[in-house]
Design a protein around this motif. Structure first.
Motif, PDB file in Angstrom:
ATOM      1  N   ALA A 268       0.837  -1.207   0.000  1.00 51.43           N
ATOM      2  CA  ALA A 268       0.000   0.000   0.000  1.00 51.43           C
ATOM      3  C   ALA A 268       0.870   1.254   0.000  1.00 51.43           C
ATOM      4  CB  ALA A 268      -0.925  -0.009   1.211  1.00 51.43           C
ATOM      5  N   PHE A 269       1.936   1.240   0.803  1.00 50.99           N
ATOM      6  CA  PHE A 269       2.820   2.413   0.875  1.00 50.99           C
ATOM      7  C   PHE A 269       3.488   2.654  -0.477  1.00 50.99           C
ATOM      8  CE2 PHE A 269       3.350   1.157   5.572  1.00 50.99           C
ATOM      9  CZ  PHE A 269       2.229   1.883   5.912  1.00 50.99           C
ATOM     10  N   LEU A 270       3.978   1.558  -1.068  1.00 45.13           N
ATOM     11  CA  LEU A 270       4.598   1.683  -2.387  1.00 45.13           C
ATOM     12  C   LEU A 270       3.551   2.158  -3.392  1.00 45.13           C
ATOM     13  CD1 LEU A 270       6.923   1.296  -4.365  1.00 45.13           C
ATOM     14  CD2 LEU A 270       6.287  -1.090  -4.580  1.00 45.13           C
ATOM     15  N   GLY A 271       2.325   1.617  -3.247  1.00 43.46           N
ATOM     16  CA  GLY A 271       1.234   1.991  -4.152  1.00 43.46           C
ATOM     17  C   GLY A 271       0.974   3.483  -4.119  1.00 43.46           C
ATOM     18  N   ALA A 272       0.962   4.067  -2.922  1.00 42.93           N
ATOM     19  CA  ALA A 272       0.684   5.502  -2.792  1.00 42.93           C
ATOM     20  C   ALA A 272       1.750   6.313  -3.518  1.00 42.93           C
ATOM     21  CB  ALA A 272       0.637   5.889  -1.319  1.00 42.93           C
ATOM     22  N   THR A 273       3.016   5.888  -3.346  1.00 42.94           N
ATOM     23  CA  THR A 273       4.102   6.591  -4.035  1.00 42.94           C
ATOM     24  C   THR A 273       3.906   6.481  -5.543  1.00 42.94           C
ATOM     25  OG1 THR A 273       5.440   5.692  -2.252  1.00 42.94           O
ATOM     26  CG2 THR A 273       6.587   6.911  -3.958  1.00 42.94           C
ATOM     27  N   THR A 274       3.532   5.270  -5.982  1.00 42.95           N
ATOM     28  CA  THR A 274       3.335   5.052  -7.412  1.00 42.95           C
ATOM     29  C   THR A 274       2.191   5.912  -7.937  1.00 42.95           C
ATOM     30  OG1 THR A 274       3.853   2.789  -6.828  1.00 42.95           O
ATOM     31  CG2 THR A 274       3.259   3.222  -9.118  1.00 42.95           C
ATOM     32  N   VAL A 275       1.100   6.021  -7.148  1.00 41.48           N
ATOM     33  CA  VAL A 275      -0.039   6.827  -7.591  1.00 41.48           C
ATOM     34  C   VAL A 275       0.402   8.272  -7.823  1.00 41.48           C
ATOM     35  CG1 VAL A 275      -2.246   7.831  -6.868  1.00 41.48           C
ATOM     36  CG2 VAL A 275      -1.824   5.398  -6.557  1.00 41.48           C
ATOM     37  N   GLY A 276       1.212   8.796  -6.918  1.00 40.84           N
ATOM     38  CA  GLY A 276       1.707  10.153  -7.080  1.00 40.84           C
ATOM     39  C   GLY A 276       2.486  10.305  -8.381  1.00 40.84           C
ATOM     40  N   ILE A 277       3.365   9.337  -8.652  1.00 40.03           N
ATOM     41  CA  ILE A 277       4.183   9.409  -9.859  1.00 40.03           C
ATOM     42  C   ILE A 277       3.327   9.183 -11.094  1.00 40.03           C
ATOM     43  CG2 ILE A 277       6.056   8.245 -11.090  1.00 40.03           C
ATOM     44  CD1 ILE A 277       7.404   8.003  -8.315  1.00 40.03           C
ATOM     45  N   LEU A 278       2.324   8.302 -10.957  1.00 42.81           N
ATOM     46  CA  LEU A 278       1.380   8.065 -12.052  1.00 42.81           C
ATOM     47  C   LEU A 278       0.638   9.357 -12.396  1.00 42.81           C
ATOM     48  CD1 LEU A 278       0.680   5.403 -13.507  1.00 42.81           C
ATOM     49  CD2 LEU A 278      -1.438   5.368 -12.185  1.00 42.81           C
ATOM     50  N   GLY A 279       0.272  10.092 -11.357  1.00 41.92           N
ATOM     51  CA  GLY A 279      -0.402  11.380 -11.567  1.00 41.92           C
ATOM     52  C   GLY A 279       0.474  12.301 -12.400  1.00 41.92           C
ATOM     53  N   LEU A 280       1.770  12.327 -12.062  1.00 43.16           N
ATOM     54  CA  LEU A 280       2.714  13.171 -12.810  1.00 43.16           C
ATOM     55  C   LEU A 280       2.778  12.739 -14.272  1.00 43.16           C
ATOM     56  CD1 LEU A 280       5.027  15.298 -12.827  1.00 43.16           C
ATOM     57  CD2 LEU A 280       6.582  13.432 -12.304  1.00 43.16           C
ATOM     58  N   ILE A 281       2.820  11.409 -14.483  1.00 39.66           N
ATOM     59  CA  ILE A 281       2.922  10.888 -15.853  1.00 39.66           C
ATOM     60  C   ILE A 281       1.653  11.246 -16.648  1.00 39.66           C
ATOM     61  CG2 ILE A 281       3.044   8.769 -17.217  1.00 39.66           C
ATOM     62  CD1 ILE A 281       4.770   7.588 -14.962  1.00 39.66           C
ATOM     63  N   LEU A 282       0.485  11.040 -16.014  1.00 36.98           N
ATOM     64  CA  LEU A 282      -0.769  11.380 -16.690  1.00 36.98           C
ATOM     65  C   LEU A 282      -0.809  12.861 -17.052  1.00 36.98           C
ATOM     66  CD1 LEU A 282      -3.514   9.389 -14.758  1.00 36.98           C
ATOM     67  CD2 LEU A 282      -2.816   9.133 -17.139  1.00 36.98           C
TER      68      LEU A 282
END
Lengths: 413, 320
Positions: A30-44
């Motif tokens: 979950a913690f890794l997921g949250a970090t990924t979501v943030g980076i995914l937001g940047l990519i989008l």
């Protein structure tokens, strides 16, 4: 030891441990997921910009070219284009164009753009995003043809050299960001010219001179609080003080400038300078703090005064850090939009800014203005302008970082 | 300098007790004094800025509140903001501001703290060296770009999920969600600072008692860093409340009191940006009302910042 073995080996303990590790793994994901979501937001966010900056454009001419030329105007010789423009446009319009740049010295693409814009009334019928152009081309073309059966299609990158070098236009096909880029650069230059000396001075005072008296503590706390004030409030301050009260100064009336008001680059730069001061001060203070005390002691030891110590020994050491602060300040100022809107940056202006006392527009203002237009082609323009802004941001950052590294490398030698 | 030093007698046979230090101190140095004065002025500009803000906002707000058309009581309790008809009730704007900020914090808080926990407790140094700067890029992107993202990506996405009849073109949900994304790096970086400040010995103590990594993190590290996390939350709220461009672009330009996040509702900042972008005549009610709104905004954000700073100082755990 025997005791520990008994606990670790007990049947009560083992299944519990597995469960605890499973929970641990779940949450780690979950913690890794949250970090990924943030980076995914940047990519989008980035993909969305690119998606808007390129796409298929359907355009049509309001006037038939046959009225003006037997062959398509694209095939006309450059000199014929000049003749065509001179014949069809009013004398006033021609004089104005010549004043900007004489027609016969202009490039062919420039002349063609003028013919399309002024004579053939070329307009966008429909405009698509990159994704639409690739995955949904048929539907887009059918829609555009339903709107205007004469529509022709071209795949367009909205970021072109023309986009960078032509001023604003109400026609999306011929609009550019030249005035906005120049406005932004002048604004940033002036802002840093005002804020860097003041900010560094304030930092030197707080770090090297100030004792723990009440007034100095108030200044420190105050700088921290100012950093948290919303930028639009600075805009209101600028509107009331720089645009209104100091109008004789900021409009240039004191220096003989006429027919301008207080809504000038100078007003905006003064406002921005106040906005970025806390960033510069805090970073410069950190840089000064990092200079070892032995350096100061050595300078005092050979009889230097406090200011001599600071000017010749402390400050040169702290310069790379101070520059980092100004990079951050520039990055903040170049994208800041709200205070400029409040101060009254023009949204539609075609003349290059001529100096600190001219009205202006800036890149973020242009982006805002295009984003809120309902037509799709202006979203494309906004996307293209954002790309330009991000590249500008990146360039400024990179050059400042390189400069900083050079300086600290020279120090180290 | 050399000149000044060599002119002093190195020894004094008559009187060995001359206080050289005192003599050197007393020497007047006008340059030093002037420079120090100038530097003090630079520092004082920050105070002048604050005073300027207070004076300008206070002065124009006073003009607003003393206008016969305006009722102070109505300003703080009214549920209609229609300057054209003389309705100056601030609640629709405050409500929209609170709603977008709440949505933003619901997004940003878990994402930011989880990311901070991952970066501080779990990530290998190499992963951290890549992930952290990447996340920080988000913090450097101008807010107008986030506004563009909200309007051209999130809004269409919401409309395709929940239906075009439910979700209006301009809506608070889209603005709030994107604002959340914008605030994630802020929360993550402040929280990570708080978590990293918790000394290693506490973690090792927990491991020694047989706690797993998660148990250590949740039951030992998080409580120890709580004041920092709360401060991050408050600073996040303050950023959300003051954020202008995202709401100006994506949240709509109709001031209405609604609790439906899929409807358009103008925030305080959005209203200031929209009205001041037009041609304003100085001294008109439209003009002064903006300063009353800005004062409201200033008081809210200043209060939040002060509380956050107080929390950090008051509840900072001293381990040493």
């Amino acid at each position: 030891m025997a005791n520990a073995d008994r606990i670790a080996g007990s049947d009560v303990f083992r299944p519990n441990l597995t469960g605890r590790h499973a929970t641990g793994r779940f949450w780690q994901t979950a913690f890794l997921g949250a970090t990924t979501v943030g980076i995914l937001g940047l990519i989008l966010l980035m993909l969305n910009i690119v998606n808007n900056a390129f796409g298929l454009v359907a355009y049509a001419d309001g006037e038939d070219y046959l009225k003006y030329s037997p062959i398509p105007v694209e095939q006309l010789a450059t000199s014929d284009l000049v003749v065509l423009l001179t014949n069809e446009l009013s004398t006033g319009a021609i004089n104005k164009l010549n004043a900007e740049q004489p027609l016969d010295t202009r490039s062919r693409s420039d002349l063609l753009a003028l013919v399309f814009e002024r004579i053939l009334d070329r307009e966008v019928v429909a405009s698509s995003t990159l994704a639409e152009a690739v995955f949904n081309r048929q539907a887009f073309e059918a829609d555009a043809l339903a709107k205007n059966p004469d529509a022709r299609f071209v795949f367009k990158s909205w970021v072109t050299t023309d986009f960078l070098t032509v001023p604003m236009s109400s026609q999306a096909l011929f609009a550019g960001v030249r005035t906005a880029i120049l406005g932004s650069l002048m604004l940033i230059g002036l802002t840093i010219a005002i804020a860097l000396p003041i900010g560094t001075g304030a930092a030197i005072y707080l770090q090297e001179y100030a004792d723990k008296s009440l007034i100095n503590r108030i200044i420190e706390t105050n700088i921290y609080n100012l950093a948290g004030v919303p930028s639009i409030v600075y805009g209101m301050l600028g509107l009331a003080v720089f645009v209104r009260v100091l109008e004789p100064l900021t409009s240039g009336a004191m220096f003989g400038a006429t027919d301008t008001n207080g809504r000038t680059i100078l007003s905006a730069a003064l406002t921005m300078a106040l906005l970025v001061l806390p960033v510069i001060i805090v970073n410069a203070q950190e840089a000064l703090k990092a200079v070892p005390d032995s350096l100061r002691q050595a300078a005092y030891g050979v009889g230097a005064t406090r200011w001599q110590t600071i000017w010749h020994h402390v400050l040169p050491q702290a310069i790379p850090g101070v520059l980092t602060g100004s990079i951050l300040a520039v990055s903040r100022a170049i994208g800041e939009t709200a205070p400029l809107i409040v101060i009254g940056a023009s949204t539609f202006i075609t003349a290059d800014p001529s100096g600190p006392f001219s009205g202006f527009t800036a890149l973020p203002i242009q982006i805002y203005n295009w984003t809120v237009q309902p037509q799709a082609e202006f979203r494309n323009l906004a996307g293209a302008a954002i790309l330009v802004l991000l590249v500008l941001l990146l360039t400024l950052n990179a050059s400042a970082i390189i400069l900083r590294n050079r300086l600290s490398a020279r120090r180290a030698n | 300098m050399t000149q000044a030093l060599s002119s002093l007698p190195v020894t004094d046979p008559q009187d060995r007790h001359v206080d050289w230090a005192a003599r050197l101190r007393r020497k007047p140095r006008p340059v030093e004094t002037v420079v120090q004065g100038l530097l003090f002025l630079c520092g004082a500009i920050s105070i002048l800025t604050t005073l300027g803000i207070l004076l300008v906002l206070g002065n124009e707000s006073l003009a607003f509140f003393t206008d016969p058309e305006v009722n102070v009581f109505e300003f703080f309790t009214g549920t209609h903001w229609q300057p054209q008809t003389g309705d100056f009730g601030v609640w629709p704007l405050v409500n929209a501001t609170l709603m977008t900020s709440a949505i933003a914090m619901v997004v940003a808080m878990p994402l930011g703290i989880f990311a901070a926990i991952y970066l501080s407790e779990y990530a290998a140094p190499r992963a951290k060296a890549i992930l952290k700067p990447t996340l920080e890029i988000l913090a450097g992107i101008p807010t107008v770009v986030f506004g563009f993202f909200a309007l051209t990506f999130i809004t269409p996405l919401l409309r395709s999920i929940f239906g075009e009849d439910t979700v209006q073109i301009y809506n608070n949900a889209s603005a709030g969600l994107v604002m959340g994304l914008m605030i994630v790096p802020l929360i993550a970086s402040m929280s990570e600072d708080a978590l990293s400040a918790v000394p290693r010995t506490l973690r090792e103590g927990a491991y020694g008692l047989g706690a797993t990594k998660l148990e250590t993190t949740v039951q030992v590290v998080l409580p120890a860093a709580l004041s920092g996390l709360v401060a991050a939350f408050i600073i996040g709220v303050s950023r959300a409340v003051g954020e202008t461009m995202i709401v100006a672009i994506a949240a709509g330009a109709t001031s209405q009191l609604t609790f439906n996040p899929f409807e358009a509702a103008e925030t305080i900042t959005g209203h200031i940006a929209r009205i001041s972008g037009g041609d304003l005549s100085y001294g008109s009610l439209d003009y002064t009302s903006l300063f009353a709104l800005a004062l409201t905004l200033f008081v809210i954000t200043l209060g939040l910042n002060l509380v956050s700073r107080w929390l950090v100082n008051r509840f900072r755990e001293q381990y040493d």
